[in-house]
Design a protein around this motif. Structure first.
Motif, PDB file in Angstrom:
ATOM      1  N   SER A 113      42.517 -19.969  34.465  1.00 30.74           N
ATOM      2  CA  SER A 113      41.672 -19.863  33.273  1.00 30.74           C
ATOM      3  C   SER A 113      41.046 -18.481  33.224  1.00 30.74           C
ATOM      4  CB  SER A 113      40.563 -20.925  33.298  1.00 30.74           C
ATOM      5  OG  SER A 113      39.721 -20.751  34.411  1.00 30.74           O
ATOM      6  N   LEU A 114      40.954 -17.936  32.011  1.00 30.73           N
ATOM      7  CA  LEU A 114      40.405 -16.602  31.855  1.00 30.73           C
ATOM      8  C   LEU A 114      39.861 -16.456  30.443  1.00 30.73           C
ATOM      9  CD1 LEU A 114      40.127 -13.804  33.280  1.00 30.73           C
ATOM     10  CD2 LEU A 114      42.236 -13.154  32.121  1.00 30.73           C
ATOM     11  N   GLY A 115      38.551 -16.395  30.324  1.00 33.55           N
ATOM     12  CA  GLY A 115      37.913 -16.136  29.048  1.00 33.55           C
ATOM     13  C   GLY A 115      38.391 -17.065  27.943  1.00 33.55           C
ATOM     14  N   ALA A 116      38.678 -16.466  26.792  1.00 30.20           N
ATOM     15  CA  ALA A 116      39.098 -17.240  25.626  1.00 30.20           C
ATOM     16  C   ALA A 116      40.438 -17.926  25.846  1.00 30.20           C
ATOM     17  CB  ALA A 116      39.172 -16.326  24.408  1.00 30.20           C
ATOM     18  N   LEU A 117      41.256 -17.406  26.741  1.00 28.79           N
ATOM     19  CA  LEU A 117      42.557 -18.016  26.997  1.00 28.79           C
ATOM     20  C   LEU A 117      42.422 -19.403  27.628  1.00 28.79           C
ATOM     21  CD1 LEU A 117      44.511 -14.927  28.379  1.00 28.79           C
ATOM     22  CD2 LEU A 117      44.685 -15.936  26.101  1.00 28.79           C
ATOM     23  N   ALA A 118      41.276 -19.650  28.251  1.00 29.08           N
ATOM     24  CA  ALA A 118      41.064 -20.956  28.895  1.00 29.08           C
ATOM     25  C   ALA A 118      40.989 -22.078  27.864  1.00 29.08           C
ATOM     26  CB  ALA A 118      39.780 -20.924  29.731  1.00 29.08           C
TER      27      ALA A 118
ATOM     28  N   VAL B  14      42.650  -2.992  31.065  1.00 31.05           N
ATOM     29  CA  VAL B  14      41.709  -4.110  31.075  1.00 31.05           C
ATOM     30  C   VAL B  14      40.489  -3.841  30.204  1.00 31.05           C
ATOM     31  CG1 VAL B  14      42.411  -4.997  33.319  1.00 31.05           C
ATOM     32  CG2 VAL B  14      40.670  -3.205  33.204  1.00 31.05           C
ATOM     33  N   ASN B  15      40.242  -2.579  29.849  1.00 34.57           N
ATOM     34  CA  ASN B  15      39.083  -2.292  28.992  1.00 34.57           C
ATOM     35  C   ASN B  15      39.479  -2.120  27.534  1.00 34.57           C
ATOM     36  OD1 ASN B  15      40.426   0.144  29.179  1.00 34.57           O
ATOM     37  ND2 ASN B  15      38.579   1.385  29.525  1.00 34.57           N
ATOM     38  N   ASN B  16      40.744  -2.416  27.205  1.00 33.46           N
ATOM     39  CA  ASN B  16      41.176  -2.313  25.813  1.00 33.46           C
ATOM     40  C   ASN B  16      40.539  -3.439  24.983  1.00 33.46           C
ATOM     41  OD1 ASN B  16      43.269  -3.152  23.555  1.00 33.46           O
ATOM     42  ND2 ASN B  16      43.667  -1.003  24.045  1.00 33.46           N
ATOM     43  N   PRO B  17      40.114  -3.172  23.759  1.00 34.56           N
ATOM     44  CA  PRO B  17      39.470  -4.220  22.945  1.00 34.56           C
ATOM     45  C   PRO B  17      40.338  -5.461  22.763  1.00 34.56           C
ATOM     46  CG  PRO B  17      39.114  -2.060  21.968  1.00 34.56           C
ATOM     47  CD  PRO B  17      40.063  -1.853  23.091  1.00 34.56           C
ATOM     48  N   ALA B  18      41.655  -5.281  22.602  1.00 33.59           N
ATOM     49  CA  ALA B  18      42.523  -6.449  22.439  1.00 33.59           C
ATOM     50  C   ALA B  18      42.587  -7.254  23.729  1.00 33.59           C
ATOM     51  CB  ALA B  18      43.922  -6.004  22.013  1.00 33.59           C
TER      52      ALA B  18
ATOM     53  N   LEU C 160      41.098 -11.282  24.746  1.00 29.11           N
ATOM     54  CA  LEU C 160      41.817 -12.357  25.435  1.00 29.11           C
ATOM     55  C   LEU C 160      41.148 -12.759  26.746  1.00 29.11           C
ATOM     56  CD1 LEU C 160      45.504 -11.157  24.911  1.00 29.11           C
ATOM     57  CD2 LEU C 160      44.272 -12.929  23.647  1.00 29.11           C
ATOM     58  N   GLY C 161      40.129 -12.021  27.154  1.00 26.45           N
ATOM     59  CA  GLY C 161      39.405 -12.397  28.360  1.00 26.45           C
ATOM     60  C   GLY C 161      39.575 -11.470  29.533  1.00 26.45           C
ATOM     61  N   ALA C 162      40.180 -10.297  29.356  1.00 31.03           N
ATOM     62  CA  ALA C 162      40.357  -9.354  30.451  1.00 31.03           C
ATOM     63  C   ALA C 162      39.007  -8.952  31.031  1.00 31.03           C
ATOM     64  CB  ALA C 162      41.119  -8.118  29.978  1.00 31.03           C
ATOM     65  N   GLN C 163      38.996  -8.740  32.326  1.00 32.05           N
ATOM     66  CA  GLN C 163      37.773  -8.372  33.037  1.00 32.05           C
ATOM     67  C   GLN C 163      38.037  -7.151  33.905  1.00 32.05           C
ATOM     68  OE1 GLN C 163      36.756 -11.870  35.275  1.00 32.05           O
ATOM     69  NE2 GLN C 163      36.391 -13.124  33.447  1.00 32.05           N
TER      70      GLN C 163
END
Length: 880
Positions: A731-736, A600-604, A608-611
């Motif tokens: 919904s999650l970050g940019a994926l939303a 979840v802390n990977n830049p990619a 995508l919105g990982a938290q």
């Protein structure tokens, strides 16, 4: 060095306590002796009853099964051994109605390290204890298509049955008492602790079965011109024999022994060992797919006619297990030194899907007829616990430290790296996983006299826990993209890479937490008991949690009692869920996609919105009735509801299985963040809320006198269970910003809601007539839905009943020598077949063309009793 210093400080602290311990520990030593006698009687065949003292779910020293305010099942080692299965998980699946142990295949490491569940929840939502101490989890993350996908759980099958005195199953939330993971309940494995005697056994068995609905074939149909005759679904038409194939395989030999020896005047050491050699089982069907390219004029390659189409391995993997356990205690003055150590080594060999000769992932110069890639799994696990306990000024105290480590390494055999072409090697070191846990406990309790209570016990304690998770990268050829192009990495299991999406995966990941708890257990009167607990946990990676529990029991009439509990709980996100990273190239509709599982802390992942993952939080309610008014009869009925917020799940393969527009939008986000080579990704999220409701019924009856010259004991149990997803994080970050994108889809949702039996009913009869005895057991597993990616690919599994029978003979009377013959699943029952070929969907009535791989994997991994058929065995046991 850090662990050595901490251990030295622990021993010094223990020595200081020993030096000031008062002689008041005589009562505790007597209670320990009483517990030993209970364990010895059970090992000799006496089954637990309602007067059995329990140690799980309470810190009272006189709590019995009958007067517990929460449901606790006690299973003796003798009961666990009255079966042909020497794996603890399989034995518990027969004994505990709310316990589920599916046995998946073609799921990579999960084939060998199979998780189990309690009350229909996740494998990691049940806390496992050994001698009352938290057991470390496996380093493996179950990431493929099995029940418990996305979890890391304790490998219960590492525990040898012969080492056990009994197993206590607490079917209630207990995070306020024990900490993280105890949402569904607690399973406490109690090791044998006798000063003398022992047991040795040899068990051998194998499957003798006709594989339900899987027929043999006598050849491939062709026209006079040599062109293939095709089945309606486009595969080759095979000439069926019309008979289910017969298999005699899975031969399993188990050698086990335990011996108890005195240490000094009052101490003991029990040493148990087990060796198990299990051969693989083959439940695959004939593969009707064309293996080779057609010749000129569309003529079939003659090799198609001689190719062995039972080319897969679908069933149990081959395993070799070595287990060594030691449990010891030694009085030191008025206190006691105790400890236990475990050492395990397991080799497993499982398989993936066969790579056809004409598959783009094959190199014909290496494998002209295709190949079946194999996954070699080596598990090395050890743990040790050392503690001192005693009594000081009326306070019972227990100070202990423990360390456990689980390491899994992967060797890929009979494979290749397509991107290196004909220069590829065929065996790879794909790296490994390691998890360790160090833990220190101090527990204190005391019985106090209060004017308004009959008896009250107060308890308090503190704990420090340190965890570490590490990924060892594989060798370069196991993951590299070579000069020949095509799919990179070792086929079936690419090696772990040193870096994924610019982030190192080889750095060890650590965390620690400290906790403190307080507990009160009070008999207000002889008819009313109240229990309460508070626990505070502080984790270094996500913060703190406070949990509570209240439970009570009221017996208005002798033999009829009401009990209820309410509690909050939590499960900390595992380090495996936070930091697991892997990369593979998947063939999706003929296109090779670079798919990664990201921390979840990977830049990619962040792009995508990982938290950061939060702990799962639960609220549980239960209520029930205990009936013991009739002598020798006990019936308990308990209803429960468990609500869980922020359950941790893994997302879909984002960028791979959406619409074209959605996939392009995901890849655009990755490219804009600097990762154009990542075409699809998944990661863990706090994605859903769930609600689980159920009912447990357990009944036992010890018939008075004798029938047909022997004693009869009857047991029965029922579990009804239903889980619903009440919220799905859409919904999650940019994926939303991507319309219609699904983060946690239908297939995974149905895995949680309907992937485990809605009902399970079991009953058993034990008969003992001196020299002759036996056990007959029947278990009915309710319906399950093996969920596909689309509605028309769903596989409904109907309810099935499995019957086991064992007959025992004691040629010299007593228990000195026991011969047993038996069978598990004696009526050779199989789950419903996965639909194959061209047909009509049973749910929608629409025409469907099932995947061709359904021929070679004819049974669903969701089957709660596996798909191996009838197992016949014999056992010779010597008690001394």
């Amino acid at each position: 060095m850090g662990r050595v210093r901490i251990g030295s400080q622990l021993l010094l602290a223990g020595g200081s306590l020993l030096a000031i311990a008062a002689p008041a520990s005589a009562q505790q030593n007597q209670q320990a002796n009483d517990a030993n006698r209970v364990g010895q009687s059970q090992a000799e065949g006496q089954q637990p009853d309602q007067s059995t003292i329990i140690v799980t779910g309470t810190r009272r020293i006189d709590r019995t099964v009958a007067d517990s305010p929460v449901p606790v099942d006690v299973i003796s080692a003798q009961s666990l051994s009255n079966t042909g299965f020497t794996e603890v998980n399989r034995a518990l699946n027969q004994e505990v109605p709310s316990f589920n142990f599916p046995q998946p295949s073609i799921t990579d490491g999960t084939d060998v390290i199979r998780p189990a569940t309690l009350r229909g929840l996740g494998p990691d939502q049940t806390l496992v204890l050994l001698n009352g101490k938290r057991r470390h989890t496996s380093s493996l993350l179950n990431i493929n298509g099995s029940v418990g996908r996305g979890t890391s759980a304790v490998d219960i099958n590492l525990i040898p049955t012969v080492a056990l005195q009994r197993v206590e199953v607490l079917r209630d939330g207990a995070a306020a008492q024990y900490g993280s993971d105890a949402i569904a309940g607690v399973i406490n494995f109690q090791l044998r602790n006798s000063r003398s005697g022992g047991r040795a056994s040899v068990t051998y068995g194998e499957y003798d079965t006709h594989v339900g609905g899987v027929q043999g074939y006598s050849g491939v149909q062709t026209t006079a011109a040599g062109t293939p005759v095709l089945a309606p679904d486009g595969t080759l038409a095979l000439t069926s024999t019309g008979r289910d194939i017969k298999r005699n395989d899975g031969a399993t030999a188990t050698l086990a022994a335990v011996v108890g020896l005195p240490l000094g005047a009052r101490g003991q050491i029990n040493i148990a060992g087990e060796y198990q050699n299990r051969n693989a089982t083959h439940r695959t069907g004939a593969d009707p797919r064309r293996q080779y390219n057609l010749l000129a004029g569309g003529v079939l390659d003659t090799r198609e006619l001689s190719f062995n189409r039972f080319s897969h391995i679908y069933g149990d993997p081959a395993t070799h297990d070595y287990k060594l356990f030691a449990n010891y205690s030694l009085p030191l003055g008025e206190a006691e030194l105790y400890g236990f150590s475990t050492l395990n080594r397991r080799r497993g060999l499982s398989a993936g899907f066969y790579r056809l000769a004409n598959d783009a992932r094959n190199v014909p110069s290496i494998y002209p007829n295709g190949f079946l890639p194999l996954i070699g799994t080596l598990t090395r696990d050890y743990a040790t616990t050392l503690g001192v306990r005693g009594e000081l000024a009326g306070f019972r105290w227990d100070l202990s430290g423990q360390y456990g480590r689980d390491k899994v390494d992967f060797t890929i055999k009979n494979s290749l790296n397509r991107s290196f072409g004909a220069a590829s090697q065929t065996q790879f070191d794909s790296g490994g996983l390691k998890y360790s846990q160090a833990l220190f406990n101090l527990d204190v309790s005391r019985d106090i006299a209060l004017a308004f209570t009959s008896k009250t016990t107060i308890s308090a304690g503190a704990e420090y826990r340190r965890e570490l998770f590490d990924i060892r990268p594989g060798e370069l050829a196991s993951y590299a993209n070579g000069p020949a192009g095509g799919a990179p990495g070792a086929q079936v299991f690419p090696g772990f890479q040193p870096t994924i999406a610019g982030q190192s995966v080889a750095d060890p990941h650590k965390r620690h937490n400290v906790s403190a708890y307080a507990e009160v257990d009070s008999d207000i009167t002889k008819a009313i008991n109240v229990q309460g607990a508070l626990r505070y946990e502080d984790y270094s990676d996500f913060g703190s949690k406070l949990n509570w529990k209240l439970a009570g029991r009221f017996e208005p009439v002798s033999g009829i009692a009401l009990r209820a509990s309410a509690s909050t709980g939590f499960r900390a996100p595992s380090l495996q869920q936070q930091f697991y990273a892997a990369q593979a190239t998947n063939n999706v509709n003929g296109i090779l996609l670079d798919t990664v599982t990201l921390p979840v802390n990977n830049p990619a992942a962040l792009a995508l919105g990982a938290q950061p993952l939060k702990p799962e939080r639960s609220r549980a309610l239960s209520g029930g009735v205990v009936f013991t008014a009739v002598p020798r009869l006990s019936i308990t009925v308990d209803a429960y509801q468990i609500k869980i917020r922020d359950r941790i799940v893994v997302t879909e393969n984002l960028g791979a299985f959406g619409t074209t527009a959605q996939n392009n939008a995901v890849r655009a986000l990755l490219a804009s963040a600097g990762f154009p080579s990542v075409t699809a990704a998944r990661f863990f999220i706090n994605g859903i809320d769930t609600r689980t409701r159920g009912l447990d019924v357990v009944a036992t009856y010890r018939a008075p006198g004798t029938y047909l010259g022997g004693r009869i004991n009857l047991t029965g149990g029922l579990n009804l269970n239903k889980t619903r997803i009440t919220r799905n994080n859409a919904s999650l970050g940019a994926l939303a910003t991507i319309p219609g994108l699904v983060l946690f889809g239908r297939q995974e949702s149905l895995r949680i809601e309907q992937g485990q039996p809605r009902s399970k009913l079991n009953g058993s009869l034990d008969y003992d007539a001196g020299r002759l005895g036996g056990t007959i057991r029947a278990t009915r597993y309710g319906k399950v839905l093996g969920a596909g990616s689309e509605p028309f690919l769903d596989v409904p599994l109907s309810a099935k009943t499995i019957t086991d029978l064992e007959v025992r003979f004691k040629p010299f009377g007593g228990d000195r020598l026991v011969l047993a013959l038996g069978g598990n699943n004696i009526f050779d029952v199989y789950p419903d077949n996965v639909p194959r070929g061209r047909g009509v969907d049973p749910l929608t009535g629409l025409a469907r063309n099932d995947p061709a791989t359904n021929y070679v994997a004819p049974f669903s991994n969701f089957s709660p009793f596996g798909f191996n058929g009838r197992f016949l065995y014999g056992r010779l046991s010597v008690n001394f």
